[in-house]
Write an enzyme that holds these catalytic residues in place. Sequence first.
Site, short mmCIF file in Angstrom:
data_model
loop_
_atom_site.label_atom_id
_atom_site.label_comp_id
_atom_site.label_asym_id
_atom_site.label_seq_id
_atom_site.Cartn_x
_atom_site.Cartn_y
_atom_site.Cartn_z
N PRO A 2 0.57 -1.34 0.02
CA PRO A 2 0.07 0.02 0.22
C PRO A 2 0.94 1.20 -0.21
CG PRO A 2 -0.96 -1.55 1.41
CD PRO A 2 0.68 -2.05 1.14
N GLU A 3 0.69 2.06 -1.10
CA GLU A 3 1.27 3.49 -1.05
C GLU A 3 0.13 4.58 -1.10
OE1 GLU A 3 5.05 3.96 -3.24
OE2 GLU A 3 5.38 1.69 -2.62
N LYS A 51 -0.69 8.57 2.80
CA LYS A 51 -0.77 7.00 2.90
C LYS A 51 -1.67 6.95 4.06
CE LYS A 51 3.59 5.86 2.87
NZ LYS A 51 4.82 5.02 3.08
N CYS A 228 18.53 -5.63 -16.06
CA CYS A 228 17.88 -4.32 -16.21
C CYS A 228 16.93 -4.33 -17.45
CB CYS A 228 18.80 -3.14 -16.29
SG CYS A 228 18.03 -1.63 -16.74
N CYS A 253 20.04 0.35 -10.97
CA CYS A 253 20.72 -0.19 -11.90
C CYS A 253 22.11 0.27 -12.01
CB CYS A 253 20.15 -0.14 -13.25
SG CYS A 253 20.99 -0.42 -14.66
N CYS A 256 22.19 2.45 -15.38
CA CYS A 256 21.21 3.47 -15.86
C CYS A 256 21.24 4.41 -14.74
CB CYS A 256 19.91 2.68 -15.85
SG CYS A 256 19.76 1.84 -17.33
#
Length: 258
Positions: A2-3, A51, A228, A253, A256
């Site tokens: 949950p966010e 939240k 990735c 990553c 990246c």
Amino acid sequence: MPEGDTVFHAANRLDAALAGRVVTRSDLRVPAYATVDLAGETIHSVGSRGKHLLMRIGDQVLHTHLKMEGEWRVLRPGQKWPRPAHRARAIIETPDVTAIGFDLGLVEVFPAAEEGERLGYLGPDLLGPDWDPEEAVRRLAGAPDTAAVVALGDQRNLAGLGNVLVNEVCFLRGIRPDRPVGEVDLPATVDLARRVIHANRDRFERTTTGDTRPGRRLWVYGRADEPCRRCGTLIRHTRLGRNDVELRDTYWCPHCQP
């Protein structure tokens, strides 16, 4: 997990089912509020802030937080509960529906007049009507040495991002999670965070890649030692937080997010 997007969706669903109805029975299964009786009171609205989920009943607010495992469900009379009864922490019954909060991390009741003060420490709500990107940037810039992933997840800076989304936003912006937030393009990062959470607020299954197929929805979160999706470099994992008690799983990553 949950966010803010999950809580926003849950609040809308609860509001549609409960707003305007009268409580026939309430059962708050936490010691501090076990004697609270909301029967006879009208449910004015259900909303979210970051939240946090806020059920406004009579002149009181039932404030809950889902934490890691929490969930609110709306059931019709006689409908089978989706989780065991002992996991219910809050039950609000009306004549035609029952709302049940399972495995809630926080349950409390306070006077409606105190809502603003109680939640005043939160930063601008990414999904709220009073969203203020300039204030969010100002708060993030206030502690420039804080790791970016920690600063973005701090609800005092901006409310709504959880650990999944902060990791995904850092990837999308090419930010190594432990980079000091003072070295980050904050307006662009805040704008992206807003767009990502908005894109997911009405979805049951969150995606940051645009792909809704299972196993393809996220770029880096939960993908340690997997390649990735952009460059094939193996995703790295560590734990970061404001202190040793608040360490959170962090993924990135190395190519990246240099």
